[in-house]
Design a protein around this motif. Structure first.
Motif, PDB file in Angstrom:
ATOM      1  N   ILE A 111     -21.709  -0.070  -4.707  1.00 58.63           N
ATOM      2  CA  ILE A 111     -21.121  -0.694  -3.524  1.00 58.63           C
ATOM      3  C   ILE A 111     -21.386  -2.196  -3.577  1.00 58.63           C
ATOM      4  CG2 ILE A 111     -21.394   1.376  -2.104  1.00 58.63           C
ATOM      5  CD1 ILE A 111     -23.861  -0.011  -0.807  1.00 58.63           C
ATOM      6  N   LEU A 112     -20.728  -2.939  -2.704  1.00 52.25           N
ATOM      7  CA  LEU A 112     -21.030  -4.355  -2.501  1.00 52.25           C
ATOM      8  C   LEU A 112     -21.620  -4.515  -1.112  1.00 52.25           C
ATOM      9  CD1 LEU A 112     -17.852  -6.160  -3.911  1.00 52.25           C
ATOM     10  CD2 LEU A 112     -20.046  -5.766  -5.063  1.00 52.25           C
ATOM     11  N   ASP A 113     -22.683  -5.320  -1.002  1.00 48.63           N
ATOM     12  CA  ASP A 113     -23.230  -5.604   0.326  1.00 48.63           C
ATOM     13  C   ASP A 113     -22.446  -6.744   0.970  1.00 48.63           C
ATOM     14  OD1 ASP A 113     -24.276  -8.042  -0.644  1.00 48.63           O
ATOM     15  OD2 ASP A 113     -26.372  -7.379  -0.548  1.00 48.63           O
ATOM     16  N   ASN A 114     -22.863  -7.167   2.143  1.00 44.45           N
ATOM     17  CA  ASN A 114     -22.132  -8.201   2.884  1.00 44.45           C
ATOM     18  C   ASN A 114     -22.167  -9.569   2.205  1.00 44.45           C
ATOM     19  OD1 ASN A 114     -24.943  -8.101   3.610  1.00 44.45           O
ATOM     20  ND2 ASN A 114     -24.504  -9.617   5.183  1.00 44.45           N
ATOM     21  N   ASP A 115     -23.062  -9.783   1.211  1.00 48.06           N
ATOM     22  CA  ASP A 115     -23.108 -11.042   0.465  1.00 48.06           C
ATOM     23  C   ASP A 115     -22.425 -10.936  -0.893  1.00 48.06           C
ATOM     24  OD1 ASP A 115     -24.531 -12.688   2.284  1.00 48.06           O
ATOM     25  OD2 ASP A 115     -26.412 -11.707   1.723  1.00 48.06           O
ATOM     26  N   GLY A 116     -21.806  -9.794  -1.181  1.00 47.49           N
ATOM     27  CA  GLY A 116     -21.126  -9.619  -2.457  1.00 47.49           C
ATOM     28  C   GLY A 116     -22.042  -9.171  -3.586  1.00 47.49           C
ATOM     29  N   ASN A 117     -23.282  -8.781  -3.261  1.00 48.85           N
ATOM     30  CA  ASN A 117     -24.197  -8.269  -4.279  1.00 48.85           C
ATOM     31  C   ASN A 117     -23.811  -6.837  -4.623  1.00 48.85           C
ATOM     32  OD1 ASN A 117     -25.982 -10.563  -4.256  1.00 48.85           O
ATOM     33  ND2 ASN A 117     -26.752  -9.806  -2.309  1.00 48.85           N
ATOM     34  N   LYS A 118     -23.714  -6.543  -5.907  1.00 49.04           N
ATOM     35  CA  LYS A 118     -23.453  -5.177  -6.325  1.00 49.04           C
ATOM     36  C   LYS A 118     -24.756  -4.393  -6.202  1.00 49.04           C
ATOM     37  CE  LYS A 118     -21.398  -2.414 -10.004  1.00 49.04           C
ATOM     38  NZ  LYS A 118     -20.885  -2.455 -11.392  1.00 49.04           N
ATOM     39  N   ILE A 119     -24.675  -3.230  -5.601  1.00 46.01           N
ATOM     40  CA  ILE A 119     -25.818  -2.354  -5.411  1.00 46.01           C
ATOM     41  C   ILE A 119     -25.501  -1.029  -6.085  1.00 46.01           C
ATOM     42  CG2 ILE A 119     -27.176  -1.067  -3.713  1.00 46.01           C
ATOM     43  CD1 ILE A 119     -26.643  -3.389  -1.767  1.00 46.01           C
ATOM     44  N   GLU A 120     -26.448  -0.573  -6.887  1.00 46.23           N
ATOM     45  CA  GLU A 120     -26.298   0.723  -7.540  1.00 46.23           C
ATOM     46  C   GLU A 120     -27.060   1.756  -6.716  1.00 46.23           C
ATOM     47  OE1 GLU A 120     -26.117   1.715 -12.066  1.00 46.23           O
ATOM     48  OE2 GLU A 120     -28.232   1.461 -11.511  1.00 46.23           O
TER      49      GLU A 120
END
Length: 128
Positions: A109-118
């Motif tokens: 997913i992407l968080d609200n800052d555009g960081n990809k999270i696995e």
């Protein structure tokens, strides 16, 4: 819905020199490094064996895309399929499709800052 995140599954970051970075952490911090980085073993509050992965990636990796960041966090979760469906309903950006391996299921997913999270629903016993 059951629990969502249950712990940190891994810390991933880009480096200019994989070997030098792993060697530095091994020499100065005692990391037991291998091709993938270093696996830390621990027990959860119920005494179940769990792991957290520390992994440097090549500077030119595409694994974090579409994020433009030099790092990615991996979180341990329960019921990944159910969680991804709930996150999609909540308007969270889902990246790719769920992938399943003998050591667990993965979603991104992407968080609200555009960081990809696995997101990882682990099968820790596969590592032992």
């Amino acid at each position: 819905m059951k629990k969502r995140v249950t712990g940190i599954g891994g810390l991933f970051f880009k480096t200019k020199n994989l070997k030098a970075t792993k060697d530095w952490y091994k020499k100065h911090l005692g990391f037991d490094t291998d091709d993938y980085g270093c696996t830390f073993w621990w027990k959860d509050k119920d005494g179940k064996d769990c792991s957290t992965q520390w992994s440097p990636f090549a500077e030119d990796t595409k694994y974090y895309h579409p994020s433009k960041k030099d790092f990615m966090f991996n979180y341990r979760v329960e019921n990944l399929h159910e969680l991804i469906a709930a996150l999609k309903e909540e308007g969270v950006t889902i990246v790719g499709e769920i992938e399943e391996y003998d050591y667990g299921k993965f979603g991104w997913i992407l968080d609200n800052d555009g960081n990809k999270i696995e997101l990882w629903e682990p099968i820790d016993s596969a590592f032992q």
